[in-house]
Scaffold this active site. Sequence first.
Site, PDB file in Angstrom:
ATOM      1  N   HIS A 366       0.801  -1.217   0.000  1.00 43.60           N
ATOM      2  CA  HIS A 366       0.000   0.000   0.000  1.00 43.60           C
ATOM      3  C   HIS A 366       0.836   1.270   0.000  1.00 43.60           C
ATOM      4  CE1 HIS A 366      -3.338  -2.705   0.628  1.00 43.60           C
ATOM      5  NE2 HIS A 366      -3.969  -1.768  -0.032  1.00 43.60           N
ATOM      6  N   ARG A 509     -14.813   4.098  -0.362  1.00 42.24           N
ATOM      7  CA  ARG A 509     -14.766   2.704   0.065  1.00 42.24           C
ATOM      8  C   ARG A 509     -14.843   2.640   1.582  1.00 42.24           C
ATOM      9  NH1 ARG A 509      -9.658  -0.844  -1.552  1.00 42.24           N
ATOM     10  NH2 ARG A 509      -8.537   0.500  -0.100  1.00 42.24           N
ATOM     11  N   GLU A 607     -12.507  -8.568  -5.678  1.00 42.65           N
ATOM     12  CA  GLU A 607     -11.080  -8.729  -5.364  1.00 42.65           C
ATOM     13  C   GLU A 607     -10.734 -10.145  -4.963  1.00 42.65           C
ATOM     14  OE1 GLU A 607      -9.588  -5.186  -3.219  1.00 42.65           O
ATOM     15  OE2 GLU A 607     -11.315  -5.430  -1.908  1.00 42.65           O
ATOM     16  N   ARG A 641       1.071  -9.957  -2.108  1.00 43.74           N
ATOM     17  CA  ARG A 641       1.431  -8.738  -2.860  1.00 43.74           C
ATOM     18  C   ARG A 641       2.520  -7.932  -2.167  1.00 43.74           C
ATOM     19  NH1 ARG A 641      -4.100  -5.142  -2.281  1.00 43.74           N
ATOM     20  NH2 ARG A 641      -2.823  -3.308  -2.573  1.00 43.74           N
ATOM     21  N   CYS A 678     -10.409  -0.448 -10.467  1.00 45.46           N
ATOM     22  CA  CYS A 678      -9.738   0.616  -9.704  1.00 45.46           C
ATOM     23  C   CYS A 678      -8.402   0.136  -9.153  1.00 45.46           C
ATOM     24  CB  CYS A 678     -10.629   1.146  -8.598  1.00 45.46           C
ATOM     25  SG  CYS A 678     -11.052  -0.089  -7.381  1.00 45.46           S
TER      26      CYS A 678
HETATM   27  C1  PEP Z   1      -7.156  -3.512  -5.096  1.00 50.08           C
HETATM   28  O1  PEP Z   1      -7.030  -4.461  -4.331  1.00 50.08           O
HETATM   29  O2  PEP Z   1      -6.952  -3.577  -6.325  1.00 50.08           O
HETATM   30  C2  PEP Z   1      -7.575  -2.206  -4.571  1.00 50.08           C
HETATM   31  C3  PEP Z   1      -7.880  -1.215  -5.381  1.00 50.08           C
HETATM   32  O3  PEP Z   1      -7.575  -2.065  -3.224  1.00 50.08           O
HETATM   33  P1  PEP Z   1      -6.256  -1.895  -2.345  1.00 50.08           P
HETATM   34  O4  PEP Z   1      -5.083  -1.786  -3.253  1.00 50.08           O
HETATM   35  O5  PEP Z   1      -6.455  -0.674  -1.515  1.00 50.08           O
HETATM   36  O6  PEP Z   1      -6.261  -3.149  -1.547  1.00 50.08           O
HETATM   37 MG    MG Z   2      -7.886  -4.327  -2.320  1.00 48.07          MG
END
Ligand code: PEP
Ligand code: MG
Length: 761
Positions: A366, A509, A607, A641, A678
């Site tokens: 993040h 969100r 997701e 990730r 997104c």
């Molecule tokens: C995603 O998971 O693609 C997303 C937009 O949310 P975040 O990156 O904040 O988990």
């Molecule tokens: Mg996400």
Amino acid sequence: MLDILRRIVQEVSTATDLSDALRVVVARIREAMNTEVCSVYLLDNDTKRYVLMATEGLKQEAVGRVSLTSSQGLVGLVGARAEPINIDDAPSHPKFHFLSETGEDPFNSFLGVPIIHNKRLMGVLVVQQRESRQFDEGEEAFLVTMSAQLAGVIAHAEATGNILELSHKHKRKERKTARFNGAPGSAGVGLGQGYVLMPAADLSTVADKQIDDVDAEVERFEQALESARKEVRHLGSQLSGELRPEEMALFDVYINMLDDNALGAEVNARIREGQWAPGALRQVVMQYVGHFKMMEDVYLRERATDIMDLGVRILAHLEGPTERREDSFPDDCILVSEELTPGMLGEVPPSKLRGLVSVKGSSNSHVAILARAMGIPTVMGVVDLPYAQLHGKDLIVDGYRGILISNPDKDIRQQYQEIFEEEQALQEDLEVLRDEPAETKDGHRIPLWVNTGLLTDALRSLDRGAEGVGLYRTEVPFMMKDRFPSESEQQKIYREQLEMFAPAPVTMRTLDVGGDKALTYFPINEANPFLGWRGVRVTLDHPEIFLVQIRAMLKASAGLDNLRIMLPMISSVSEVDEALHLIYRAHAEVIEEGFDVVMPQVGVMIEVPSAVFQIRDLGLRVDFLSVGSNDLTQYLLAVDRNNPRVADLYQAFHPAVLNALKLIADGAHEVGKPVSVCGELAGNPLGSVLLMAMGYDMLSMNSTNLPKVKSVIRGISHEWAKRLLDQVMQIESAHVIAAMVQLALEKEGFGRIIGPASGRG
Ligand code: PEP
Ligand code: MG
């Protein structure tokens, strides 16, 4: 064995440099295995030779002088096979190569194991014995384990430049350009001065730093020492009634340790050599801690903790309350940390921030996403970086390729300066597109929205011509606080966002914490955080948090009516039903309180793989769907990730991901619901072309990339993109797909906009 291993590792990790560490390793291994010889040969990448770097049992004069080609001797064979070789009669082996300089003539038994780090061969670790015997399985396993530990130490030292220093022992190391590989976190190039940010008072991570005014530094240290002494005395007097005399005696031991003749004197000596006080303190304390931890006696071993505690106390006094003031950051600050957090980004004034470097994390973390939103070049996951030594160093962050360069020479600096200027020029060129629509040459229009979280994002987004907000990450303002913001505080923050974009829609969100997004005041400790209590799972378990947030959003939207609410991490329809129920309830309450608010559109993030296969059922329940491709990729490919070790496996263009994206777009349209993306893929010019061709109705991305995506969309036709997608969907490899799309766009003349290929799928 395990205990010995643990102690060797401990001792090695407190060694001051590589030669020290290698000397310790060979001595301890020889002792533990009761053999006559233990040696380390390291592969010199320039000459492709194995150089004897440390030995116990062979002639010391041979160290740094004797070497073998990569195909010579048993050492060469271990390296070539990349597996252990264990033989009882080495001299009769056809590969045996006699090195007279080492005096190794009579050794018959040979056990050699490769030293491998991240698939790369670094050298060979060898034990030998006169007596002809086969080393047993336990010994082999021990040496293999030692070598795996050693590999990390060597990789780290290599990154620091120590290896070079070792093989040219007597030459002084010059200021040398060093390059460290990580992952591209946020595109762009940043030139500036390193600023290492440590978590407060963590002694083991204090950076080394050279100082000029030695006397002033000694004085600073003396003051800190005196304050620590007073503190310990005070602590002692407070506890005098509660402790037994022998426990009280411990405080005297503490005071004695702080005496000018003990620890204090050693730190002073290091400051006199030019090291700043916190660095000198770290060196001395870590050395003491290492020694104490090695002791057989349990009582003495535990004193290591006391020394560490003293060290941290002195450090806290050294740091004082004024550290990390805004003006302590250089004007061209490259922020370096072991683990960057969104909170750390907030510490540096944005106008001073030129680049970011994090040892931990990957491009999907993040903090990297925030960095992209802020347009700050970033390198993530530079695992072998001696980051503590980068304070005040000249640095270049290459966020395109994920490379960090320290002490760049004139040519490299010049080269990067040109790229930097070229980038600035590109941004200016793209500015003219601000008020133009994102429309292909054959008239297909795809709205481009932005992702926001910080106020600065929102301001930048307006500058870049965003048509709405596709994802406002509400957890960002939550992370910047030290407690949950109240309903009225949230209302104020949300109102600002909604007003800034009105009448354009803003998709908020609901709180998405858990995974790698922690709130200091709401800790979630789990073995598997990404598969645990995350996103909507947390807020449905805490309806009081959820309802407060929804009420704040609804009240903030009064009179503007441009709010959309979006639910993260949905994995089944029951979660949507439950959340909708709470949203309706909050809406009724807000109306009852006298606010005139329309019921906002509600959407679900896709997701999690289960949501892909229930896309129609989900779509029927809500007004819109939006794909969080970052998490979807992580969960489809089972790749964390945030973990740099598996970053290569996190492939945004993986055929399975593209197929899932196509399924989602088709499924949503079957039930007549609009669908957007997104996640980061939407803001990747390569990704945006494929998503548009799949039929996505809108793309939401960081404001930095928006003009680039717009420029590409305006320069191609929808038909061209669909043909490219048809070809791509036939391909089985993520790397080939990424390369194909890159090439196709380069051929269309977008090379300058899309930048160099990152080499990832
Ligand atoms: C995603 O998971 O693609 C997303 C937009 O949310 P975040 O990156 O904040 O988990
Ligand atoms: Mg996400």
